[in-house]
Design an enzyme around this catalytic site. Sequence first.
Site, PDB file in Angstrom:
ATOM      1  N   PRO A   1      45.273 -34.866 -37.503  1.00  0.00           N
ATOM      2  CG  PRO A   1      43.174 -33.872 -37.711  1.00  0.00           C
ATOM      3  CD  PRO A   1      44.602 -33.728 -38.144  1.00  0.00           C
TER       4      PRO A   1
ATOM      5  CD  GLU B   1      40.914 -26.747 -46.115  1.00  0.00           C
ATOM      6  OE1 GLU B   1      40.424 -27.842 -45.785  1.00  0.00           O
ATOM      7  OE2 GLU B   1      40.528 -25.656 -45.664  1.00  0.00           O
TER       8      GLU B   1
ATOM      9  NE  ARG C   1      54.389 -33.252 -16.670  1.00  0.00           N
ATOM     10  CZ  ARG C   1      54.358 -34.481 -16.181  1.00  0.00           C
ATOM     11  NH1 ARG C   1      54.545 -35.514 -16.982  1.00  0.00           N
ATOM     12  NH2 ARG C   1      54.133 -34.694 -14.901  1.00  0.00           N
TER      13      ARG C   1
ATOM     14  CG  ASP D   1      53.501 -38.005 -14.391  1.00  0.00           C
ATOM     15  OD1 ASP D   1      53.269 -37.207 -13.477  1.00  0.00           O
ATOM     16  OD2 ASP D   1      54.250 -37.776 -15.343  1.00  0.00           O
TER      17      ASP D   1
HETATM   18  C1  4GO Z   1      46.481 -31.694 -35.316  1.00  0.00           C
HETATM   19  C2  4GO Z   1      46.356 -30.678 -36.265  1.00  0.00           C
HETATM   20  C3  4GO Z   1      44.127 -31.755 -35.136  1.00  0.00           C
HETATM   21  C4  4GO Z   1      45.352 -32.233 -34.757  1.00  0.00           C
HETATM   22  C5  4GO Z   1      45.086 -30.255 -36.614  1.00  0.00           C
HETATM   23  C6  4GO Z   1      45.450 -33.343 -33.782  1.00  0.00           C
HETATM   24  N1  4GO Z   1      44.003 -30.799 -36.026  1.00  0.00           N
HETATM   25  N2  4GO Z   1      44.323 -33.979 -33.445  1.00  0.00           N
HETATM   26  N3  4GO Z   1      44.851 -29.331 -37.564  1.00  0.00           N
HETATM   27  O1  4GO Z   1      46.537 -33.649 -33.324  1.00  0.00           O
HETATM   28  C7  4GO Z   1      46.440 -29.369 -40.738  1.00  0.00           C
HETATM   29  C8  4GO Z   1      45.799 -28.029 -40.737  1.00  0.00           C
HETATM   30  C9  4GO Z   1      46.230 -30.004 -39.424  1.00  0.00           C
HETATM   31  C10 4GO Z   1      45.168 -27.844 -39.407  1.00  0.00           C
HETATM   32  C11 4GO Z   1      45.785 -28.885 -38.521  1.00  0.00           C
END
Ligand code: 4GO
Length: 259
Positions: free
Chosen positions: A92, A119, A157, A172
């Site tokens: 994230p 984590e 794709r 697309d």
């Molecule tokens: C990617 C990985 C969300 C995303 C994640 C995303 N959450 N929004 N979780 O792309 C590290 C441990 C990241 C869990 C993972």
Amino acid sequence: MIMRIDVITLFPEFIESSTKIGVVGRAFERGLIEIATWNPRDFADGNYRKADDRTCGGGPGMVMMIEPLRRALAAIRAASGAEEAKAIYLSPQGTRLDQAKVAELAQRDHLVLLSGRYEGVDERFLQHAVAEEISIGDYVLSGGELAAAVLIDAIGRLQEGVLNDADSAVQDSFSNGLLDCPHYTRPVRDEWGDVPAVLLSGDHAAIRRWRLKQSLGRTWLRRPDLLQRVALDKKTRALLEEFQDEHAGKTMPGRESGD
Ligand code: 4GO
């Protein structure tokens, strides 16, 4: 050049099962993309093959350890011949993925994806072995595997020879910066409405015009932020204005409001 994707993950079956399905699955079977998974547990020491440890500073949760990840990356470098390869970490905290980024990544001939669990990954591995951090959207997943699968699908794709004419990437959503137009199939008449007459007219120029107008209109209604980023020529702007005028007069027949 066929693309190679290596994925470092504690759940290789997750990546393997999702890449066997659909358009990307077919590409994989036909050898248009090559996907390999690498489990840090297989590179971990001891009877338990521990690839994660308690978070320093205390508190709940585990963190993926440096050494198993470093060895997994070394194995990928050896197997692929890409001695300098760095990984893309899905999290994230990464740069938000969009179709332009997908198109850019699709041009590369080798990607190493790192899917975290718990984590996340020790920050020192991210600093030394990760070149980019990508997020598929502003929400938290319990693991990076789903995010990696999303990225692999979007990139896969776009590879040469993966899509046939029917699902050509040129048509697309987002390839022109706009949302897709509505689609219909038979029956032409239904208790929930009729297929727009123009689509049955056989007039290809009129159909193209209608579809572009719908794309413009929906982007205006649903994603005005996208519309601000595309340059519209005079004719296209007039088409959008036509949609806007019609929309001001009435909500579309056969449609519930708010849609
Ligand atoms: C990617 C990985 C969300 C995303 C994640 C995303 N959450 N929004 N979780 O792309 C590290 C441990 C990241 C869990 C993972």
